[in-house]
Design an enzyme around this catalytic site. Structure first.
Site, PDB file in Angstrom:
ATOM      1  N   LYS A 174      87.689  17.650  70.697  1.00  0.00           N
ATOM      2  CA  LYS A 174      88.706  18.419  69.962  1.00  0.00           C
ATOM      3  C   LYS A 174      90.147  17.925  70.114  1.00  0.00           C
ATOM      4  O   LYS A 174      91.070  18.727  70.244  1.00  0.00           O
ATOM      5  CB  LYS A 174      88.651  19.903  70.400  1.00  0.00           C
ATOM      6  CG  LYS A 174      87.355  20.595  70.094  1.00  0.00           C
ATOM      7  CD  LYS A 174      87.361  22.038  70.550  1.00  0.00           C
ATOM      8  CE  LYS A 174      87.284  22.170  72.053  1.00  0.00           C
ATOM      9  NZ  LYS A 174      87.050  23.555  72.493  1.00  0.00           N
ATOM     10  N   ASP A 210      84.513  28.992  76.727  1.00  0.00           N
ATOM     11  CA  ASP A 210      84.885  30.105  75.835  1.00  0.00           C
ATOM     12  C   ASP A 210      83.676  30.858  75.279  1.00  0.00           C
ATOM     13  O   ASP A 210      83.752  32.051  75.004  1.00  0.00           O
ATOM     14  CB  ASP A 210      85.822  29.649  74.704  1.00  0.00           C
ATOM     15  CG  ASP A 210      85.327  28.431  73.963  1.00  0.00           C
ATOM     16  OD1 ASP A 210      84.243  27.911  74.310  1.00  0.00           O
ATOM     17  OD2 ASP A 210      86.012  27.987  73.023  1.00  0.00           O
TER      18      ASP A 210
HETATM   19 MG    MG Z   1      89.528  29.911  71.466  1.00  0.00          MG
END
Ligand code: MG
Ligand code: ADP
Length: 479
Positions: A174, A210
């Site tokens: 990312k 997450d």
């Molecule tokens: Mg997030």
């Protein structure tokens, strides 16, 4: 006249492809984006194979889906309480949070800090010094300097964990690429940075992903929550697995016979198993990414890539004279310039006059945009979104079928899911087809990365205190 204007003009002058609109030609270009249920079933079968390989000690090495043990063994029971710090790194924003837990009551105070590009692509030392500096500023601002606070770290990159607070980064994803972190324990790197400063009284008790944060946070209110997924910058999933299946976990801590698995499903397809659905647009997205050949499933689905897939499809139509009368612009020719949020805006637009769509292309300096153009743009956005939502459903259905629980709540976090006008409905529709007989619902996780990290740190802290009371100061790795 700006530089962009000059480039725009030159660019238009050389456009060679003006031909009349032709429905079949449009279809031919867009058809590869339209997948069948057979395709989704093939995707599911292949994902299941790769997940089983990821879980097995003998096969994990070569499995693209790594199925990392998280050492989180139970969801919260609602008795967690106290004040905790949480960090959330791995998304668009880096945040430091103060989370106060008291039964079902959760209070959060957070601050967003920027991670500049030069730090995202710089040295690991620099990154962790920056993080420690942000913690310092936050703690100071909240008058917490005098207290020793337990910290939970939501670090949303693939990590091979050896315990709750030992996490080796496997590979950056990312847009991050900091030297000297891959292969290292990020908790150790954080503690080193904290020690280098010498003015912080903070101990990191747990690292979670997450997805785990989303699951834990929803499970705090809904005990049926057993899957967590992310549809944001990237995509990932975690779920509750039987402990006996988790061959890669180390140690033998007492606890419930289950463990959360961080699948890292974004890497699904890195062995070529998704090539059969990969279009030229996807190949270009992958080729120009900073991790070419990697995270292939994620690149079909998530916010970092969807807008770019749409842009490439629009550009192909345009170059064939099928859109905007063949007129391009400097912006539309620029990689990453068609944001995924535009996809949501186009698909939410009024279909009589397309005010938002026209506004977007005005920003992108396309001068003549007809209603017919807007309809075609909307069609392209819908195709790309539908494929992304259905592929995500295939992943969820694969996990639901594998878990075989009659009723499951799936926690979801991420701006793509949150803000896209149809993503939820599309996922509901296709999961029903791909996981028949299972009752499920999708639940938006409210700030899972903060609350989830605090919940895991809370349980770790409790176990630590219990062990200290028993005269055994060893840090437990089981929650
Ligand atoms: Mg997030
Ligand atoms: P992260 O995953 O980085 O923690 P988010 O969940 O906020 O953060 O996801 C950010 C991603 O969501 C970005 O890639 C962005 O393109 C996408 N996004 C932001 N707003 C929207 C929107 N309105 N519709 C669709 N996607 C969006």
């Amino acid at each position: 006249m700006s530089v962009a204007d000059v480039q725009n003009r030159q660019w238009r002058k050389f456009d060679p492809y003006i031909v009349p609109v032709d429905k079949n030609a449009v279809e031919n270009i867009l058809r590869p984006l339209d997948l069948s249920d057979d395709d989704y079933h093939t995707v599911m079968q292949s994902m299941l194979d790769q997940m089983e390989r990821g879980l097995g000690a003998a096969t994990n090495d070569t499995a693209p889906i790594k199925m990392y043990p998280t050492y989180v063994r139970a969801v919260p029971d609602g008795t967690e309480s106290g004040e905790f710090l949480a960090l959330d790194l791995g998304g668009t924003n880096f945040r430091v949070l103060l989370v106060t837990l008291k039964g079902q009551e959760v209070k959060m105070d957070s601050k967003i800090f920027l991670i500049p590009q030069h730090i995202m692509l710089g040295s690991g030392k620099h990154l962790f010094d920056h993080i420690a500096e942000c913690i310092y500023r936050f703690v100071k601002e909240h008058n917490l300097m005098e207290r020793k606070l337990p910290l939970g770290f939501t670090f949303s990159f693939p990590c091979r964990q050896k315990g709750l607070a030992r996490a080796m980064l496997t590979t950056w994803t990312k847009g991050f690429k900091c030297e000297g972190v891959e292969g290292h324990d990020i908790v150790a790197l954080l503690h080193e940075a904290i020690t280098r400063r010498g003015d912080l009284n903070v101990e990191c008790l747990a690292v979670i992903n997450d997805t785990v944060g989303a699951l834990m946070s929803c499970a705090h209110t809904d005990r049926k929550c057993a899957v967590g997924i992310i549809l944001g910058t990237g995509s990932n999933a975690c779920y509750i697995e039987k402990l006996e299946k988790v061959e890669m976990a180390e140690g033998n801590e007492p606890g419930p016979p289950e463990m959360l698995i961080n699948t890292e499903w974004g890497a699904f397809g890195d062995d070529g198993s998704l090539d059969f659905i990969t279009t030229d647009f996807d190949r270009q997205v992958d080729k120009h990414s900073i991790n070419a050949g990697k995270q292939r499933y994620e690149k079909f689905i998530s916010g970092m890539y969807m807008g770019e897939i749409v842009r490439l499809a629009l550009e192909k139509l345009r170059k064939n004279g099928l859109l905007f009368g063949g007129e391009g612009s400097y912006h539309m020719a620029t990689r990453g310039r068609f944001y995924t949020k535009y996809v949501s805006e186009v698909e939410s637009d009024d279909t009589d006059s397309f005010p938002m769509t026209k506004q977007i292309f005005q920003e992108l300096e396309i001068e003549t945009v007809t209603d017919q153009d807007c309809r075609l743009v909307r069609h392209v956005c819908a195709l790309v979104s539908r494929r992304a939502a259905f592929l995500s459903s295939a992943g969820v259905a694969c996990i639901l079928n594998k878990m075989k629980r009659p009723e499951v709540t799936v926690a979801v976090d991420g701006s793509l899911y949150r803000f896209h006008p149809h993503f939820h409905d599309l996922m509901m529709e296709k999961t029903r087809v791909l996981a028949p007989g299972i009752r499920y619902k999708f639940m938006l996780s409210e700030d899972g990365s903060g609350k989830g990290a605090a919940l895991v740190a809370a349980v770790a802290n409790r176990i630590l205190a219990e062990q200290k009371a028993k005269g055994n100061p060893e840090t437990s790795s089981a929650v």
